[in-house]
Design an enzyme around this catalytic site. Structure first.
Site, PDB file in Angstrom:
ATOM      1  CE  LYS A  22      -4.251   0.761   7.114  1.00  0.00           C
ATOM      2  NZ  LYS A  22      -3.294   1.044   6.049  1.00  0.00           N
ATOM      3  CG  ASN A  23      -5.786   3.033   3.525  1.00  0.00           C
ATOM      4  OD1 ASN A  23      -4.962   2.724   4.390  1.00  0.00           O
ATOM      5  ND2 ASN A  23      -6.305   2.139   2.688  1.00  0.00           N
ATOM      6  CB  CYS A 116      -0.136  -5.652   4.462  1.00  0.00           C
ATOM      7  SG  CYS A 116      -1.237  -5.248   5.794  1.00  0.00           S
ATOM      8  NE  ARG A 121       1.260  -3.273  -0.644  1.00  0.00           N
ATOM      9  CZ  ARG A 121       0.393  -2.847   0.268  1.00  0.00           C
ATOM     10  NH1 ARG A 121       0.323  -3.439   1.429  1.00  0.00           N
ATOM     11  NH2 ARG A 121      -0.411  -1.843   0.031  1.00  0.00           N
ATOM     12  CG  ASP A 305      -7.726  -2.515   1.863  1.00  0.00           C
ATOM     13  OD1 ASP A 305      -6.804  -3.230   1.444  1.00  0.00           O
ATOM     14  OD2 ASP A 305      -7.577  -1.301   2.089  1.00  0.00           O
ATOM     15  NE  ARG A 397       0.206  -1.930   9.265  1.00  0.00           N
ATOM     16  CZ  ARG A 397      -0.084  -2.090   7.982  1.00  0.00           C
ATOM     17  NH1 ARG A 397      -0.258  -3.289   7.497  1.00  0.00           N
ATOM     18  NH2 ARG A 397      -0.181  -1.052   7.169  1.00  0.00           N
TER      19      ARG A 397
HETATM   20  C1  UD1 Z   1      -3.334   1.530  -0.878  1.00  0.00           C
HETATM   21  C2  UD1 Z   1      -3.944   1.261   0.483  1.00  0.00           C
HETATM   22  C3  UD1 Z   1      -4.292  -0.207   0.653  1.00  0.00           C
HETATM   23  C4  UD1 Z   1      -5.183  -0.654  -0.491  1.00  0.00           C
HETATM   24  C5  UD1 Z   1      -4.577  -0.297  -1.835  1.00  0.00           C
HETATM   25  C6  UD1 Z   1      -5.492  -0.595  -3.000  1.00  0.00           C
HETATM   26  C7  UD1 Z   1      -2.889   2.939   1.892  1.00  0.00           C
HETATM   27  C8  UD1 Z   1      -1.967   3.229   3.029  1.00  0.00           C
HETATM   28  N1  UD1 Z   1      -2.979   1.654   1.514  1.00  0.00           N
HETATM   29  O1  UD1 Z   1      -2.126   0.781  -0.947  1.00  0.00           O
HETATM   30  O2  UD1 Z   1      -4.968  -0.376   1.893  1.00  0.00           O
HETATM   31  O3  UD1 Z   1      -5.354  -2.054  -0.418  1.00  0.00           O
HETATM   32  O4  UD1 Z   1      -4.261   1.107  -1.878  1.00  0.00           O
HETATM   33  O5  UD1 Z   1      -6.701   0.072  -2.858  1.00  0.00           O
HETATM   34  O6  UD1 Z   1      -3.576   3.814   1.395  1.00  0.00           O
HETATM   35  N2  UD1 Z   1       1.995  -1.323  -7.714  1.00  0.00           N
HETATM   36  C9  UD1 Z   1       3.081  -1.488  -8.537  1.00  0.00           C
HETATM   37  N3  UD1 Z   1       4.026  -0.510  -8.550  1.00  0.00           N
HETATM   38  C10 UD1 Z   1       3.918   0.620  -7.786  1.00  0.00           C
HETATM   39  C11 UD1 Z   1       2.795   0.775  -6.960  1.00  0.00           C
HETATM   40  C12 UD1 Z   1       1.841  -0.212  -6.933  1.00  0.00           C
HETATM   41  O7  UD1 Z   1       3.201  -2.489  -9.237  1.00  0.00           O
HETATM   42  O8  UD1 Z   1       4.814   1.479  -7.863  1.00  0.00           O
HETATM   43  C13 UD1 Z   1       0.991  -2.391  -7.649  1.00  0.00           C
HETATM   44  C14 UD1 Z   1       0.931  -3.012  -6.246  1.00  0.00           C
HETATM   45  O9  UD1 Z   1       1.918  -4.000  -6.096  1.00  0.00           O
HETATM   46  C15 UD1 Z   1      -0.458  -3.565  -6.225  1.00  0.00           C
HETATM   47  C16 UD1 Z   1      -1.258  -2.525  -7.025  1.00  0.00           C
HETATM   48  O10 UD1 Z   1      -0.299  -1.831  -7.827  1.00  0.00           O
HETATM   49  O11 UD1 Z   1      -0.498  -4.808  -6.875  1.00  0.00           O
HETATM   50  C17 UD1 Z   1      -2.049  -1.559  -6.166  1.00  0.00           C
HETATM   51  O12 UD1 Z   1      -1.198  -0.804  -5.370  1.00  0.00           O
HETATM   52  P1  UD1 Z   1      -1.535   0.665  -4.861  1.00  0.00           P
HETATM   53  O13 UD1 Z   1      -2.816   1.144  -5.475  1.00  0.00           O
HETATM   54  O14 UD1 Z   1      -0.316   1.497  -5.053  1.00  0.00           O
HETATM   55  O15 UD1 Z   1      -1.791   0.412  -3.321  1.00  0.00           O
HETATM   56  P2  UD1 Z   1      -1.064   1.084  -2.101  1.00  0.00           P
HETATM   57  O16 UD1 Z   1      -0.980   2.556  -2.291  1.00  0.00           O
HETATM   58  O17 UD1 Z   1       0.148   0.320  -1.750  1.00  0.00           O
END
Ligand code: UD1
Length: 416
Positions: A22-23, A116, A121, A305, A397
């Protein structure tokens, strides 16, 4: 309706094939928007997040068709209309289209993304990185518009190695003028998959798999055929399931080289794992050892995850385990439901203390997000009697057909 019924208590035996990731597929689909040609994406999982992304791409004029697990995205005639509606608000990965739309149109209007329910986030890291590339952001209520007259390469250091922000910078940078150097990039295998797809299409990216990516913008991109790698989190879900129940299973096509963090933990808990080119064999006895302390971490650490699936297994391990969640806040939403099933778990901010019990009991529980839902299905496999997991749609999902996969492993499980 919208539920999964499991009659638990038996060991798992059998073989199941691991679906595409998925990711990995979602950013690859977004990347197809950058290519004024036809992209063919194979091993595409049949999950609701992919259908949402198909809708989003269709809304902006891509022609998307599917034959079994092969997706064809024709992005030759796209338009820049506003995307809105359920697809954008319902899925966090719609944010992934931001970098791709900027790269293709120089502009994007998106609603703040959903996904989720596991913490705030925010998307500040995405927006700040894109600002460095010449993008201006105008925020409105519930939505924002990002615009760049000319995307420019830049030197960007992410304060945290965010997966999504790394993907957006890559997507914006391949069509930017000049070179982008991205430091402290996320190293998750899904980033590598995105880079490989773009390289195959003609993009010039160095440092793939490492924490510094160098992207030469402006290469002409052409249509490409690409196979999505297998889903390490789905494979991990079944790995931890057999730890929970005991048994012997084979996970065909499991991406073993991407699973080191979780395999190390599974072995510490008593699993015997054998990797081959074909996949992963896992043998587990009825007794599970505890994990005295484990924290979730960025790749190659233990994935956030997999935190809920691990917690479900530890609920029946012999002793006390501590899990610290370092990536997302509010990712312990499974606890209340596991406690209903007889688990002894206490949480304090981002720590959970799990004292193993000898039995879990089937009952009605509610999934509140994707991986927590998978954790509840694992608990259902381990529990005596019938477990009903409500809110199956969260699980769909990310899992193509979780009941089919568990049925292949001998579990008495049906939708209902
Ligand atoms: C992706 C994955 C998700 C996985 C996560 C961490 C997808 C579709 N989803 O989510 O399954 O659990 O990586 O491996 O690929 N953060 C901020 N500001 C930002 C962006 C992120 O503070 O602009 C924080 C988030 O709130 C969170 C952390 O950084 O606490 C990790 O987020 P991130 O690595 O961006 O995860 P996703 O890309 O949302």
């Amino acid at each position: 309706m919208d539920a999964i019924h499991i009659r638990g208590g038996n060991a798992l035996f059998g073989e199941t094939r691991i679906q595409g990731s998925k990711n990995a597929v979602l950013p690859v689909m977004a990347a197809a928007l950058l290519i004024k040609d036809i992209s063919i994406i194979e091993n595409c999982p049949r999950i609701s997040d992919v259908y949402h992304m198909q809708n989003l791409l269709t809304q902006i004029g891509c022609r998307v068709s599917r034959a079994d697990r092969t997706l064809m995205i024709d992005a030759r005639h796209v338009s820049q209309d506003k995307m809105s509606g359920e697809s954008v608000t319902g899925m966090r990965s719609s944010i992934m289209l931001l970098g791709a739309m900027l790269g293709r149109f120089g502009e994007a209007t998106l609603a703040y993304p959903g996904g989720c329910v596991i913490g705030k986030r925010p998307i500040d890291l995405h927006l700040n990185a894109l600002r460095k590339m010449g993008v201006s952001i105008k925020e409105e209520e519930g939505a924002f518009t990002a615009r760049a007259k000319q995307l420019c390469g830049a030197v960007i250091t992410l304060p945290f190695a965010s997966v999504g922000a790394t993907e957006n910078v890559i997507l914006a940078a391949v069509n930017a003028r000049g070179v982008t150097v991205l430091k402290n990039a996320a190293k998750e295998p899904e980033i590598t998959a995105l880079c490989r797809f773009l390289q195959k299409a003609g993009a010039v990216i160095e440092g793939v798999g490492g924490s510094v990516l160098i992207i030469q913008g402006g290469s002409a991109l052409h249509g490409v055929q690409f196979a999505v790698p297998a889903d390490r989190i789905v494979a991990g879900t079944y790995l931890f399931s057999v730890l929970g129940t005991g048994g012997h299973i084979f996970l065909k096509d499991a991406p073993v080289s991407q699973m080191k963090g979780m395999l190390k933990t599974a072995v510490e808990m008593g699993a015997e794992v054998t990797a081959s080119r074909e996949g992963l064999s896992v043998l587990a006895g009825p007794v599970k050892k505890t994990v005295p302390y484990i924290k979730t971490d960025v790749f190659p650490g233990f994935p956030t995850d997999m935190q809920s699936p691990l917690m479900a297994v530890l609920a029946k391990a012999s002793g006390t385990s501590i899990i610290e969640e370092t990536i997302f806040e509010n990712r312990f939403r499974i606890v209340e439901e596991l406690v209903k099933m007889g688990a002894d778990i206490k949480t304090d901010e981002n720590r959970a203390v799990i004292t193993g019990v000898t039995k879990l009991y089937g009952c009605e529980v509610t999934a509140r997000e994707l991986r927590g839902g998978a954790g509840l299905v694992i608990a259902g496999c381990m529990a005596e009697g019938e477990t009903i997991v409500r809110n199956r749609h969260f699980i769909e999902r990310g899992y193509e057909d979780i009941c089919r996969d568990y049925q292949n492993l001998g579990v008495n499980i049906v939708t209902g």
